[in-house]
Design a protein around this motif. Structure first.
Motif, PDB file in Angstrom:
ATOM      1  N   SER A   7       0.865  -1.183   0.000  1.00  0.00           N
ATOM      2  CA  SER A   7       0.000   0.000   0.000  1.00  0.00           C
ATOM      3  C   SER A   7       0.903   1.235   0.000  1.00  0.00           C
ATOM      4  O   SER A   7       2.104   1.149   0.260  1.00  0.00           O
ATOM      5  CB  SER A   7      -0.892   0.007   1.245  1.00  0.00           C
ATOM      6  OG  SER A   7      -0.115   0.252   2.406  1.00  0.00           O
ATOM      7  N   ASP A   8       0.329   2.408  -0.290  1.00  0.00           N
ATOM      8  CA  ASP A   8       1.116   3.641  -0.297  1.00  0.00           C
ATOM      9  C   ASP A   8       1.773   3.882   1.064  1.00  0.00           C
ATOM     10  O   ASP A   8       2.931   4.280   1.148  1.00  0.00           O
ATOM     11  CB  ASP A   8       0.247   4.842  -0.677  1.00  0.00           C
ATOM     12  CG  ASP A   8      -0.179   4.812  -2.140  1.00  0.00           C
ATOM     13  OD1 ASP A   8       0.486   4.104  -2.936  1.00  0.00           O
ATOM     14  OD2 ASP A   8      -1.162   5.488  -2.473  1.00  0.00           O
ATOM     15  N   GLU A   9       1.028   3.623   2.133  1.00  0.00           N
ATOM     16  CA  GLU A   9       1.561   3.807   3.490  1.00  0.00           C
ATOM     17  C   GLU A   9       2.715   2.846   3.760  1.00  0.00           C
ATOM     18  O   GLU A   9       3.741   3.225   4.321  1.00  0.00           O
ATOM     19  CB  GLU A   9       0.447   3.587   4.512  1.00  0.00           C
ATOM     20  CG  GLU A   9       0.888   3.795   5.946  1.00  0.00           C
ATOM     21  CD  GLU A   9      -0.254   3.565   6.905  1.00  0.00           C
ATOM     22  OE1 GLU A   9      -0.130   2.664   7.759  1.00  0.00           O
ATOM     23  OE2 GLU A   9      -1.269   4.278   6.796  1.00  0.00           O
ATOM     24  N   ALA A  13       6.801   3.698   4.373  1.00  0.00           N
ATOM     25  CA  ALA A  13       7.484   3.272   5.596  1.00  0.00           C
ATOM     26  C   ALA A  13       8.544   2.209   5.337  1.00  0.00           C
ATOM     27  O   ALA A  13       9.290   1.854   6.243  1.00  0.00           O
ATOM     28  CB  ALA A  13       6.458   2.732   6.595  1.00  0.00           C
ATOM     29  N   TYR A  14       8.666   1.745   4.106  1.00  0.00           N
ATOM     30  CA  TYR A  14       9.599   0.666   3.772  1.00  0.00           C
ATOM     31  C   TYR A  14      11.024   1.033   4.175  1.00  0.00           C
ATOM     32  O   TYR A  14      11.532   2.094   3.833  1.00  0.00           O
ATOM     33  CB  TYR A  14       9.550   0.375   2.271  1.00  0.00           C
ATOM     34  CG  TYR A  14      10.470  -0.730   1.833  1.00  0.00           C
ATOM     35  CD1 TYR A  14      10.114  -2.054   1.998  1.00  0.00           C
ATOM     36  CD2 TYR A  14      11.714  -0.445   1.277  1.00  0.00           C
ATOM     37  CE1 TYR A  14      10.956  -3.079   1.603  1.00  0.00           C
ATOM     38  CE2 TYR A  14      12.562  -1.455   0.888  1.00  0.00           C
ATOM     39  CZ  TYR A  14      12.177  -2.772   1.053  1.00  0.00           C
ATOM     40  OH  TYR A  14      13.020  -3.777   0.672  1.00  0.00           O
ATOM     41  N   ALA A  75       6.636  -1.431  12.617  1.00  0.00           N
ATOM     42  CA  ALA A  75       5.514  -1.744  11.730  1.00  0.00           C
ATOM     43  C   ALA A  75       5.780  -3.083  11.050  1.00  0.00           C
ATOM     44  O   ALA A  75       6.877  -3.349  10.581  1.00  0.00           O
ATOM     45  CB  ALA A  75       5.344  -0.637  10.703  1.00  0.00           C
ATOM     46  N   SER A  76       4.795  -3.930  10.977  1.00  0.00           N
ATOM     47  CA  SER A  76       4.989  -5.296  10.532  1.00  0.00           C
ATOM     48  C   SER A  76       5.384  -5.411   9.065  1.00  0.00           C
ATOM     49  O   SER A  76       5.921  -6.425   8.654  1.00  0.00           O
ATOM     50  CB  SER A  76       3.728  -6.113  10.774  1.00  0.00           C
ATOM     51  OG  SER A  76       2.654  -5.560  10.051  1.00  0.00           O
ATOM     52  N   ASP A  77       5.169  -4.401   8.258  1.00  0.00           N
ATOM     53  CA  ASP A  77       5.464  -4.496   6.838  1.00  0.00           C
ATOM     54  C   ASP A  77       6.725  -3.756   6.418  1.00  0.00           C
ATOM     55  O   ASP A  77       6.938  -3.522   5.252  1.00  0.00           O
ATOM     56  CB  ASP A  77       4.279  -3.985   6.011  1.00  0.00           C
ATOM     57  CG  ASP A  77       3.099  -4.904   6.143  1.00  0.00           C
ATOM     58  OD1 ASP A  77       2.000  -4.380   6.347  1.00  0.00           O
ATOM     59  OD2 ASP A  77       3.271  -6.127   6.061  1.00  0.00           O
ATOM     60  N   THR A  78       7.569  -3.365   7.362  1.00  0.00           N
ATOM     61  CA  THR A  78       8.808  -2.683   7.014  1.00  0.00           C
ATOM     62  C   THR A  78       9.981  -3.618   7.227  1.00  0.00           C
ATOM     63  O   THR A  78       9.944  -4.465   8.096  1.00  0.00           O
ATOM     64  CB  THR A  78       9.014  -1.403   7.838  1.00  0.00           C
ATOM     65  OG1 THR A  78       9.095  -1.763   9.203  1.00  0.00           O
ATOM     66  CG2 THR A  78       7.912  -0.402   7.601  1.00  0.00           C
ATOM     67  N   THR A  79      11.013  -3.449   6.406  1.00  0.00           N
ATOM     68  CA  THR A  79      12.231  -4.222   6.557  1.00  0.00           C
ATOM     69  C   THR A  79      13.422  -3.318   6.332  1.00  0.00           C
ATOM     70  O   THR A  79      13.307  -2.267   5.741  1.00  0.00           O
ATOM     71  CB  THR A  79      12.312  -5.388   5.560  1.00  0.00           C
ATOM     72  OG1 THR A  79      12.248  -4.840   4.238  1.00  0.00           O
ATOM     73  CG2 THR A  79      11.190  -6.378   5.755  1.00  0.00           C
ATOM     74  N   CYS A  80      14.571  -3.746   6.811  1.00  0.00           N
ATOM     75  CA  CYS A  80      15.812  -3.002   6.578  1.00  0.00           C
ATOM     76  C   CYS A  80      16.714  -3.847   5.737  1.00  0.00           C
ATOM     77  O   CYS A  80      16.722  -5.007   5.770  1.00  0.00           O
ATOM     78  CB  CYS A  80      16.520  -2.681   7.884  1.00  0.00           C
ATOM     79  SG  CYS A  80      15.765  -1.308   8.739  1.00  0.00           S
TER      80      CYS A  80
END
Length: 80
Positions: A7-9, A13-14, A75-80
Motif C-alpha cells: 500500500s502507499d503507506e 514506511a519501507y 511496523a509489521s510491513d517494514t524491513t531493513c
C-alpha cells in the motif's frame, strides 16, 4: 526492490523504523565482540575484512529488527 504490492503507506514506511532507535539499541547494532573480531580477522585481505564487518553488522541489525517486530515495536510491513 519492487514495492508495487505494498500500500502507499507501507511503501512510504519501507526500510524505516516506526520510532527512532535508542542509543543502547544502536550500540547493540554496531558492537563487535571478540568472536566477531576473530571471524573478521581470518586470513583475508583488508578489503575482504571490511566486507565481513559489514556482513556481521547487517546480520546483527536484522536479528535485532526481528526481535523488535516480535515485540510489536516496528511496523509489521517494514524491513531493513
Amino acid at each position: 526492490m519492487p514495492v508495487e504490492f505494498l500500500s502507499d503507506e507501507q511503501a512510504e514506511a519501507y526500510g524505516t523504523f516506526a520510532e527512532e532507535p535508542t542509543r543502547p539499541e544502536l550500540e547493540r547494532f554496531f558492537f563487535l565482540d571478540d568472536v566477531d573480531r576473530d571471524l573478521i580477522a581470518l586470513p583475508r585481505t583488508k578489503h575482504h575484512q571490511r566486507g565481513a564487518i559489514a556482513e556481521v553488522l547487517r546480520v546483527q541489525a536484522r536479528h535485532h529488527l526481528a526481535q523488535r517486530r516480535q515485540m510489536g515495536r516496528v511496523a509489521s510491513d517494514t524491513t531493513c
